[in-house]
Design an enzyme around this catalytic site. Structure first.
Site, PDB file in Angstrom:
ATOM      1  CG  ASN A 130      10.028   1.367 -13.613  1.00  0.00           C
ATOM      2  OD1 ASN A 130      10.658   1.042 -13.122  1.00  0.00           O
ATOM      3  ND2 ASN A 130       8.724   0.711 -13.884  1.00  0.00           N
ATOM      4  CG  ASP A 172       5.771  -4.158  -6.759  1.00  0.00           C
ATOM      5  OD1 ASP A 172       5.635  -2.767  -7.177  1.00  0.00           O
ATOM      6  OD2 ASP A 172       4.988  -4.929  -7.115  1.00  0.00           O
TER       7      ASP A 172
HETATM    8  C1  FPP Z   1       8.065  -0.141  -7.294  1.00  0.00           C
HETATM    9  O1  FPP Z   1       7.187   0.719  -6.708  1.00  0.00           O
HETATM   10  C2  FPP Z   1       9.227   0.604  -7.098  1.00  0.00           C
HETATM   11  C3  FPP Z   1      10.073   1.324  -8.157  1.00  0.00           C
HETATM   12  C4  FPP Z   1       9.408   1.422  -9.799  1.00  0.00           C
HETATM   13  C5  FPP Z   1      11.169   2.127  -7.954  1.00  0.00           C
HETATM   14  C6  FPP Z   1      12.004   1.573  -6.915  1.00  0.00           C
HETATM   15  C7  FPP Z   1      12.588   2.881  -6.289  1.00  0.00           C
HETATM   16  C8  FPP Z   1      12.909   2.931  -5.012  1.00  0.00           C
HETATM   17  C9  FPP Z   1      13.120   2.052  -4.112  1.00  0.00           C
HETATM   18  C10 FPP Z   1      13.355   4.512  -4.483  1.00  0.00           C
HETATM   19  C11 FPP Z   1      14.683   5.087  -5.162  1.00  0.00           C
HETATM   20  C12 FPP Z   1      15.709   4.114  -5.316  1.00  0.00           C
HETATM   21  C13 FPP Z   1      17.253   4.069  -5.190  1.00  0.00           C
HETATM   22  C14 FPP Z   1      18.140   3.374  -5.365  1.00  0.00           C
HETATM   23  C15 FPP Z   1      17.562   5.466  -4.111  1.00  0.00           C
HETATM   24  P1  FPP Z   1       5.705   1.000  -7.540  1.00  0.00           P
HETATM   25  O2  FPP Z   1       5.888   2.364  -7.800  1.00  0.00           O
HETATM   26  O3  FPP Z   1       5.603  -0.035  -8.676  1.00  0.00           O
HETATM   27  O4  FPP Z   1       4.608   0.722  -6.549  1.00  0.00           O
HETATM   28  P2  FPP Z   1       3.088  -0.142  -6.603  1.00  0.00           P
HETATM   29  O5  FPP Z   1       3.209  -1.108  -7.592  1.00  0.00           O
HETATM   30  O6  FPP Z   1       2.574  -0.024  -5.430  1.00  0.00           O
HETATM   31  O7  FPP Z   1       2.471   1.272  -7.493  1.00  0.00           O
END
Ligand code: FPP
Length: 256
Positions: free
Chosen positions: A70, A22
């Site tokens: 998501n 996250d």
């Molecule tokens: C949460 O951060 C992350 C995600 C919803 C997606 C995770 C994806 C990756 C780490 C990159 C690609 C994945 C792979 C397997 C190559 P957020 O967007 O919710 O962050 P925030 O809470 O700060 O907005």
């Protein structure tokens, strides 16, 4: 690697690490960048952590890459995440083969667009027989959905007369989950400080040790993972019994 960090004791390493990645959006916002840049840097952390876990001899690493919730994100962000996933799979296949990593997707992967699904299935297929670490990518994953799906499959077995309702134990139930045959997570890490489980591995984390770090996922790399593993080494896992009992007969997950 930071040479100040003492080596880890192999006998106290977790067998299975699960991570709620996250903070990509916040990482980008702090730098006045587009959220997608945060996801891109997050993909670099994925590479770094997969490599570190493989080198340390972790048996299973489960990464929460895309939840069922998501799908509600803005379309350009979803498309960017799909693109990152595809390029990650393509770029890492060689290393997965070299290092014996088996890729396994958990979640409703059929909801993914055909082009992503094709690459995902190819990589799962090619790595299927690899004997090393299992890399579980949770994709369109929801813990409640996983449990409901398992319950439906069990009900169908009972209806068909292949299973008696009295035979349904925790051990039997766990065989209908995506993680069938794998050890339950010993350690769950969540980055970016939020104290939530977010519908992740609800069944499997019953006895899991939890670590929440304030570090945002794009900044989370091997050295911090090693620090967390040192902290994990010191924890006493009791599984509901007393500390004295656990010293006599150490046990791991209930459904193994
Ligand atoms: C949460 O951060 C992350 C995600 C919803 C997606 C995770 C994806 C990756 C780490 C990159 C690609 C994945 C792979 C397997 C190559 P957020 O967007 O919710 O962050 P925030 O809470 O700060 O907005």
């Amino acid at each position: 690697m930071n040479s100040d960090i003492p080596p880890l004791r192999p006998d106290s390493l977790p067998r299975h690490i699960a991570i709620i990645m996250d903070g990509n959006g916040r990482w980008a916002k702090k730098r006045s960048l587009n959220r997608i840049r945060g996801h891109r840097e997050g993909a670099e952390s994925v590479r770094n952590i997969v490599r570190a876990c493989r080198e340390m001899g972790i048996e299973v690493l489960t990464l929460y890459a895309f939840s069922t919730e998501n799908w509600q994100r803005p379309r350009p962000e979803i498309l960017a995440l799909m693109g990152l996933l595809k390029s990650f799979l393509r770029s890492e296949l060689g290393e997965m083969m070299e290092n014996g990593i088996r890729l396994n997707a958990i979640g409703q992967i059929e909801r993914f667009p055909d082009d992503v699904l094709t690459v995902l299935r190819e990589v799962m297929d090619q790595t299927r027989k690899n004997p090393g670490m299992i890399l579980n990518l949770a994709l369109s994953y929801g813990g409640r959905d996983e449990i409901v799906t398992a319950a439906r499959r069990i009900a169908a077995e009972v209806q068909a007369g292949r299973l008696q309702s009295e035979e349904i134990t925790e051990g039997v139930f766990s065989k209908y989950l995506y993680t069938e045959g794998m050890p339950e997570p010993d350690l769950l890490i969540r980055t970016s400080g939020e104290m939530r489980i977010s519908n992740f591995l609800l069944w499997q984390i019953a006895y899991t040790e939890i670590c929440v770090t304030d570090t945002l996922w794009p900044d989370f790399r091997r050295d911090e993972l090693i620090q967390i593993l040192h902290d994990y080494e010191k924890r006493e896992r009791r599984f509901g019994v007393t500390g004295d009992q656990i010293k006599k007969t150490p046990r791991r997950g209930l459904t193994e």
